[in-house]
Structure formats: C-alpha cells, structure tokens
Design a protein around this motif. Sequence first.
Motif, PDB file in Angstrom:
ATOM      1  N   THR A 107      -0.726  -0.567   7.223  1.00  0.00           N
ATOM      2  CA  THR A 107      -2.186  -1.017   6.511  1.00  0.00           C
ATOM      3  C   THR A 107      -1.543  -1.088   5.086  1.00  0.00           C
ATOM      4  O   THR A 107      -1.740  -2.327   4.792  1.00  0.00           O
ATOM      5  N   CYS A 108      -1.832  -0.364   5.035  1.00  0.00           N
ATOM      6  CA  CYS A 108      -2.129  -0.387   3.013  1.00  0.00           C
ATOM      7  C   CYS A 108      -0.111  -0.863   2.537  1.00  0.00           C
ATOM      8  O   CYS A 108      -0.574  -1.490   1.647  1.00  0.00           O
ATOM      9  N   THR A 109       0.330  -0.477   2.662  1.00  0.00           N
ATOM     10  CA  THR A 109       1.924  -1.315   2.275  1.00  0.00           C
ATOM     11  C   THR A 109       1.682  -2.775   2.868  1.00  0.00           C
ATOM     12  O   THR A 109       2.164  -3.561   2.027  1.00  0.00           O
ATOM     13  N   SER A 110       1.160  -2.718   3.910  1.00  0.00           N
ATOM     14  CA  SER A 110       1.087  -4.735   3.802  1.00  0.00           C
ATOM     15  C   SER A 110       0.229  -5.559   2.907  1.00  0.00           C
ATOM     16  O   SER A 110       0.503  -6.388   2.628  1.00  0.00           O
ATOM     17  N   CYS A 111      -0.911  -5.254   3.229  1.00  0.00           N
ATOM     18  CA  CYS A 111      -2.071  -4.953   1.631  1.00  0.00           C
ATOM     19  C   CYS A 111      -1.608  -5.047   1.153  1.00  0.00           C
ATOM     20  O   CYS A 111      -1.436  -6.198   0.077  1.00  0.00           O
ATOM     21  N   ALA A 112      -0.764  -4.027   0.274  1.00  0.00           N
ATOM     22  CA  ALA A 112      -0.284  -4.282  -0.921  1.00  0.00           C
ATOM     23  C   ALA A 112       0.739  -5.667  -0.980  1.00  0.00           C
ATOM     24  O   ALA A 112       0.617  -6.322  -2.828  1.00  0.00           O
ATOM     25  N   SER A 113       1.833  -5.964  -0.194  1.00  0.00           N
ATOM     26  CA  SER A 113       2.541  -6.669  -0.196  1.00  0.00           C
ATOM     27  C   SER A 113       2.154  -7.908  -0.656  1.00  0.00           C
ATOM     28  O   SER A 113       2.158  -9.075  -1.202  1.00  0.00           O
TER      29      SER A 113
ATOM     30  N   ARG B  95      -3.949  -6.455  -9.033  1.00  0.00           N
ATOM     31  CA  ARG B  95      -3.787  -4.869 -10.135  1.00  0.00           C
ATOM     32  C   ARG B  95      -3.884  -3.408  -9.119  1.00  0.00           C
ATOM     33  O   ARG B  95      -2.922  -2.706  -8.760  1.00  0.00           O
ATOM     34  N   GLU B  96      -5.398  -3.174  -9.558  1.00  0.00           N
ATOM     35  CA  GLU B  96      -6.194  -2.302  -8.620  1.00  0.00           C
ATOM     36  C   GLU B  96      -5.713  -1.639  -7.628  1.00  0.00           C
ATOM     37  O   GLU B  96      -5.991  -1.106  -7.147  1.00  0.00           O
ATOM     38  N   CYS B  97      -6.236  -2.783  -6.363  1.00  0.00           N
ATOM     39  CA  CYS B  97      -5.967  -2.873  -5.645  1.00  0.00           C
ATOM     40  C   CYS B  97      -4.343  -2.759  -4.572  1.00  0.00           C
ATOM     41  O   CYS B  97      -4.117  -1.844  -3.686  1.00  0.00           O
TER      42      CYS B  97
ATOM     43  N   ALA C 233     -10.658   1.919   0.727  1.00  0.00           N
ATOM     44  CA  ALA C 233     -10.942   1.199   1.344  1.00  0.00           C
ATOM     45  C   ALA C 233     -12.372   0.954   0.009  1.00  0.00           C
ATOM     46  O   ALA C 233     -12.851  -0.354   0.266  1.00  0.00           O
ATOM     47  N   LYS C 234     -12.778   1.579  -0.493  1.00  0.00           N
ATOM     48  CA  LYS C 234     -13.454   1.310  -1.715  1.00  0.00           C
ATOM     49  C   LYS C 234     -13.053  -0.442  -2.281  1.00  0.00           C
ATOM     50  O   LYS C 234     -14.191  -1.265  -2.671  1.00  0.00           O
ATOM     51  N   GLU C 235     -11.792  -0.528  -3.177  1.00  0.00           N
ATOM     52  CA  GLU C 235     -11.781  -1.336  -3.836  1.00  0.00           C
ATOM     53  C   GLU C 235     -11.235  -2.958  -2.588  1.00  0.00           C
ATOM     54  O   GLU C 235     -11.438  -3.726  -2.814  1.00  0.00           O
ATOM     55  N   CYS C 236     -10.240  -2.481  -1.859  1.00  0.00           N
ATOM     56  CA  CYS C 236      -9.551  -3.602  -0.367  1.00  0.00           C
ATOM     57  C   CYS C 236     -11.280  -4.540   0.027  1.00  0.00           C
ATOM     58  O   CYS C 236     -11.546  -5.206   0.117  1.00  0.00           O
TER      59      CYS C 236
END
Length: 109
Positions: free
Chosen positions: A19-25, A37-39, A79-82
């Motif tokens: 999920t994190c990899t997909s979110c970054a993408s 950028r921070e996310c 989670a705080k950033e997202c």
Amino acid sequence: MNILSFPDCVHLCMTCSLTCTSCASACLNENDIEMMRECINRCLDCADMCQLCARSEQRPSAFIQEICQLCAQMCDYCAKECSKHEAEHCQQCAETCRQCAAECRKMAA
C-alpha cells in the motif's frame, strides 16, 4: 511471544508495504509533486521497514520485538503524513499504516 499471532502481523506488514509503495507511486502522478515529497519519502521508508518486519517474523530473529516496535513507529510516522492529504490513495495508506502499527505493537509487547 505467541507464534499464532505471526500470520496476522506478517499479512498486515506485507499489505502495508504494498500500500505504501502504491501510494508513493500515485503521489508521483499528483499535480504538485513538491507538496507530496515528504509523503513519498515516508511511504518508501515505511514500505521497506514493513518488508523487513515481515521477513524477520518468518524466522527466529533475536531482534523481532525491536523490529516490530520500530515498524509501528514508522507506520505511525507515515500515517501522520498521509492523513494530511485528501487523495484517496493517501487516506487508504494512512489507514493501512495505522492497522499495521497496532498489530506490530501487539508483537512487540
């Protein structure tokens, strides 16, 4: 440590990593990449940590409690950033990170 808890934590760590990899993408496709950028950085760090945690739970690691505790902290950090971003992928990532953090804390106890 209860070995029967491992499958749930391993599953959540792997899900969180993906999920994190997909979110970054997905963040890379946002109009204002600089704002994301921070996310992106936090998501990629969290994805790596979740992978390490899941792998460590598959063998008798002497540091599993510490790894799980650090994974929970990194999931909270992500989670705080997202959760600051309205995009659906960020909101899903934040929720998955919170679930993973809770399960990792159980393993670290």
